[in-house]
Design a protein around this motif. Structure first.
Motif, PDB file in Angstrom:
ATOM      1  N   PHE A  68      -9.154  -4.336   7.529  1.00  0.00           N
ATOM      2  CA  PHE A  68     -10.312  -4.198   6.648  1.00  0.00           C
ATOM      3  C   PHE A  68     -11.599  -4.112   7.479  1.00  0.00           C
ATOM      4  N   SER A  90      -2.502  -3.469   3.390  1.00  0.00           N
ATOM      5  CA  SER A  90      -1.144  -3.056   3.017  1.00  0.00           C
ATOM      6  C   SER A  90      -1.100  -1.534   3.026  1.00  0.00           C
ATOM      7  N   SER A 114       2.494  -4.884  -3.993  1.00  0.00           N
ATOM      8  CA  SER A 114       2.128  -4.265  -2.700  1.00  0.00           C
ATOM      9  C   SER A 114       0.622  -4.234  -2.458  1.00  0.00           C
TER      10      SER A 114
HETATM   11  N1  LIG Z   1      -3.876  -6.977   2.619  1.00  0.00           N
HETATM   12  C1  LIG Z   1      -3.271  -8.070   2.137  1.00  0.00           C
HETATM   13  N2  LIG Z   1      -2.944  -9.083   2.956  1.00  0.00           N
HETATM   14  C2  LIG Z   1      -2.322 -10.171   2.481  1.00  0.00           C
HETATM   15  N3  LIG Z   1      -1.957 -10.370   1.190  1.00  0.00           N
HETATM   16  C3  LIG Z   1      -2.263  -9.376   0.330  1.00  0.00           C
HETATM   17  C4  LIG Z   1      -2.922  -8.190   0.755  1.00  0.00           C
HETATM   18  N4  LIG Z   1      -3.088  -7.393  -0.350  1.00  0.00           N
HETATM   19  C5  LIG Z   1      -2.565  -8.063  -1.400  1.00  0.00           C
HETATM   20  N5  LIG Z   1      -2.055  -9.249  -0.991  1.00  0.00           N
HETATM   21  C6  LIG Z   1      -1.368 -10.232  -1.836  1.00  0.00           C
HETATM   22  O1  LIG Z   1      -0.209  -9.623  -2.354  1.00  0.00           O
HETATM   23  C7  LIG Z   1       0.077 -10.092  -3.683  1.00  0.00           C
HETATM   24  C8  LIG Z   1       0.309  -8.910  -4.597  1.00  0.00           C
HETATM   25  O2  LIG Z   1      -0.904  -8.193  -4.721  1.00  0.00           O
HETATM   26  P1  LIG Z   1      -1.226  -7.415  -6.075  1.00  0.00           P
HETATM   27  O3  LIG Z   1      -1.095  -8.341  -7.231  1.00  0.00           O
HETATM   28  O4  LIG Z   1      -2.482  -6.671  -5.901  1.00  0.00           O
HETATM   29  O5  LIG Z   1       0.019  -6.418  -6.119  1.00  0.00           O
HETATM   30  P2  LIG Z   1       0.196  -5.182  -7.101  1.00  0.00           P
HETATM   31  O6  LIG Z   1       0.610  -4.041  -6.281  1.00  0.00           O
HETATM   32  O7  LIG Z   1      -1.010  -5.025  -7.954  1.00  0.00           O
HETATM   33  O8  LIG Z   1       1.427  -5.701  -7.971  1.00  0.00           O
HETATM   34  P3  LIG Z   1       1.835  -5.212  -9.449  1.00  0.00           P
HETATM   35  O9  LIG Z   1       2.385  -3.833  -9.317  1.00  0.00           O
HETATM   36  O10 LIG Z   1       2.867  -6.203  -9.859  1.00  0.00           O
HETATM   37  O11 LIG Z   1       0.591  -5.257 -10.277  1.00  0.00           O
HETATM   38  C9  LIG Z   1      -1.122 -10.937  -4.084  1.00  0.00           C
HETATM   39  O12 LIG Z   1      -0.771 -12.307  -3.941  1.00  0.00           O
HETATM   40  C10 LIG Z   1      -2.193 -10.583  -3.070  1.00  0.00           C
HETATM   41  O13 LIG Z   1      -3.052 -11.677  -2.798  1.00  0.00           O
END
Ligand SMILES: Nc1ncnc2c1ncn2[C@@H]1O[C@H](COP(=O)(O)OP(=O)(O)OP(=O)(O)O)[C@@H](O)[C@H]1O
Length: 668
Positions: A68, A90, A114
């Motif tokens: 970031f 990610s 993710s």
């Molecule tokens: N770059 C990162 N580094 C560490 N942890 C992360 C990072 N990005 C997201 N996370 C963590 O990963 C988890 C999943 O993130 P998020 O809820 O945004 O996933 P999503 O893709 O929106 O999932 P869904 O499809 O179920 O909505 C969360 O606990 C978040 O804090």
């Protein structure tokens, strides 16, 4: 959280520094932006070595970043991300952020867990920051999502990442009664996180509710937001916001329907699907199992599973609210030896939030409808158990996606009736890319609890009523499913319905008016038929009687004697052993809804002329013509008689990032 009050001189210094930072960021974003349609190159060997800040005037490309800190982000955002432990991006963040930061529309798809939330929260904050947005500018961003809980979760992430900035944000959710308190504040919020239905209510009812300056629209779980359930609300919202805006759509099961995408006026969107080439559509760290379980054995199987996973955090999905309530109440009485919770859309937002927060912190079992199937980021769920068949493959993917999040491990188990095996074929089809393994339950490890349930119902007659409603609403949910290849009640015999009722501890089988032995059978015939059936060996055919469809929409059925109670028999399927699915090797690593389909009919919105926020300082206000096309600020000012005094350029547009409507909602 309010920024510490600064002395006037220090505040002015900050504003100058911010103005410089914004100028540098705009130059960098423009000079270093990726070419349209290009993907992020694979991380370089030295990736993650930490950014060497660009020399003054140097604007390196940022499409290959992995951290970031290497992105053209404001220092406040970088500091907040670091404080929250977010350093490395990610895949979806790395692929989407470079395009989103330079203002492009993004259609993002990535597996559950993710990190899609940060992929749209960061561009929202940065966009408003670089636009020097402030409270008097009104609504600059709308984030739409399908459920109140998900809105609350997105707001929480927004609050963490944006806390050093000065934007006002809020979650506008909740039931009908809360809207009055929101009306006073909603116009002063810069970022709205909401469900479509609630936002339409404000368009319809809140005087002077104005989104004519909207800069960015986000749809999380976009495929669900754009599907039929929210169609009228989304169309009403789109008709009230400028067409010229940035639009970001994200989902783990992204829609590619051009028709749907056209509805949100995407402009040359970047289609970013980081897992399109992946071997599986579900997280690689997810172990997935399915078991063929006769309808009347489901509760026995669920109980047996829970008894063998008393140290696991488990989400159990059931089709209807009544089933969730019934199973929760019954299992609570039977005391399995692990805390039990339940969650469904009939609960107030405050209660839902409390349950999610509590479940986040505890090792327990959460019985839920699909209200928790999408987006909810519950920490460390070890198992997702689907007692009732998911309505679609997408629904399956989102349910199992409640575990195995962000590289953590997790396990899922799905019960399928023999009559629903077509779903297994769909899941195992190559194009579904779902690595699911079949497991056979061991009969000796299957605890029969129907008698225990029946005893509880005798002791608690109110639970008997609930049991009947659970029986009927489950069958209704199957009957109303669209996929008739998988869901077909006529495949079940009358005896099976009776056995299912008995498995719920019901002394008699409730009447199911939309199912009859033959067309237009009278109640008397049904009872006579029972007597005949008792003697005949042939399985009476069960015909779905469409003539009584109207019953489907009625309230709960009164019970009626349709078939005599029948003891559930261990099914042939149960002969083989239960393997690790019921006896975990190590403490598990292993998680519905009727989506919050807003039921109220949306009155066709009168086409409102887009209003302009006259308080916005001269020269920075973007205006739109009737078609929603942006008119360059100065041109629009030139059109008017510029009689109003010029507002000082350095007027701060920022006020502490605070949360308004959510606390309102939480008072509901
Ligand atoms: N770059 C990162 N580094 C560490 N942890 C992360 C990072 N990005 C997201 N996370 C963590 O990963 C988890 C999943 O993130 P998020 O809820 O945004 O996933 P999503 O893709 O929106 O999932 P869904 O499809 O179920 O909505 C969360 O606990 C978040 O804090």
């Amino acid at each position: 959280m309010r920024r510490p009050q600064r002395r006037r001189g220090a505040a002015k210094q900050t504003r100058l520094e911010e103005a410089d930072e914004i100028r540098l960021l705009n130059e960098w974003i423009e000079a270093g932006k990726p070419l349209p349609g290009t993907k992020a190159p694979p991380p370089s060997k030295s990736a993650g070595a930490g950014p060497s800040p660009p020399a003054v005037g140097e604007h390196p490309g940022y499409s290959a970043c992995t951290l970031f800190d290497e992105l053209p982000l404001s220092q406040m955002t970088k500091d907040a991300l670091r404080k929250e432990g977010f350093t490395k991006m990610s895949e979806i963040q790395r692929a989407a952020l470079p395009h989103a930061l330079c203002g492009r529309d993004v259609l993002g798809a990535a597996k559950t867990g993710s990190g899609k939330t940060l992929a749209f929260v960061i561009p929202v904050i940065e966009k408003l920051y670089r636009e020097r947005w402030g409270p008097e500018d009104g609504v600059g961003c709308i984030i739409l999502c399908p459920t109140n809980d998900l809105a609350g979760q997105i707001y929480a992430v927004m609050n963490k990442v944006g806390k050093l900035h000065g934007f006002s944000a809020g979650v506008i959710v909740g039931k009908r009664k809360g809207i009055e308190m929101e009306k006073e504040r909603v116009n002063s919020l810069n970022i709205l996180v909401c469900t479509p239905g609630r936002l339409v209510q404000h368009f319809n009812e809140t005087p002077n509710f104005d989104c004519s300056q909207l800069q960015i629209l986000v749809l999380d779980e976009a495929d669900q937001i754009l599907d039929h359930g929210f169609k009228s609300q989304v169309d009403a919202i789109i008709s009230q916001i400028p067409k010229v805006r940035q639009t970001l759509l994200f989902s783990a099961t992204q829609t590619k329907s051009v028709k749907d995408l056209a509805r949100v006026s995407l402009r040359d969107p970047e289609y970013i699907s980081v897992h399109e080439e992946a071997k599986t559509a579900t997280p690689d760290t997810l172990e997935q199992y399915a078991m063929i379980v006769p309808l009347e054995q489901k509760l026995n199987m669920l109980w047996s599973f829970i008894k063998r996973h008393l140290n696991s955090k488990t989400i159990v999905f059931l089709s209807s609210v009544k089933q969730v309530k019934f199973v929760f109440e019954i299992f609570k009485k039977l005391r399995p030896g692990i805390p039990l919770k339940c969650m469904h859309g009939r609960m107030t937002h405050v209660v839902q939030q409390a349950i999610v927060a509590d479940f986040n912190e505890s090792t327990s079992v959460l019985f839920s409808t699909d209200i928790t199937s999408r987006g909810l980021d519950i920490q460390n769920v070890d198992w997702v158990v689907q007692v009732d068949c998911p309505e679609s493959i997408d629904n399956y993917i989102h349910r199992v996606g409640r575990t195995a999040r962000y590289n953590k491990k997790g396990k899922s188990l799905m019960f399928l009736c023999p009559e629903e095996e077509a779903m297994l074929e769909k899941l195992k089809a190559t194009e579904s890319k779902i690595p699911i393994h079949i497991r056979k339950p061991k009969a000796e490890q299957l605890e029969q609890i129907s008698q225990n349930i029946a005893s509880v119902l005798v002791k608690f007659p109110n639970l008997q009523q609930l049991g009947k409603r659970a029986f009927v609403t489950y069958l209704k949910s199957v009957y109303l499913q669209k996929d008739k290849k998988v869901f077909d009640l006529s495949r079940f015999s009358a005896e099976q319905f009776a056995a299912y009722a008995a498995s719920l501890g019901l002394p008699v089988t409730p009447t199911i008016r939309f199912i009859s032995h033959k067309k237009n059978v009278s109640k008397k015939d049904m009872v006579d038929l029972d007597k005949k059936k008792m003697t005949s060996s042939s399985k009476p055919e069960v015909i779905i009687n469409p003539q009584v469809n109207s019953d489907l929409n009625k309230g709960e059925e009164d019970d009626d004697i349709l078939y005599p109670k029948k003891k559930p028999t261990a099914d042939a399927n149960m002969d083989d052993g239960l393997d690790d699915v019921l006896c975990p090797k190590e403490p598990g690593t292993d998680t519905n809804t009727e989506p919050e389909k807003v039921i109220e009919l949306v009155k066709p919105l009168k086409k409102k002329k887009l209003k302009i926020n006259v308080h916005r300082p001269v020269g920075t206000r973007v205006k739109y013509d009737d078609e929603g096309n942006a008119i360059p600020p100065l041109a629009s000012v030139a059109e008017e008689v510029a009689s109003e005094p010029i507002v000082h350029k350095d007027k701060s547009l920022f006020c502490p990032f605070f949360y308004v409507a959510y606390s309102l909602a939480s008072m509901m």
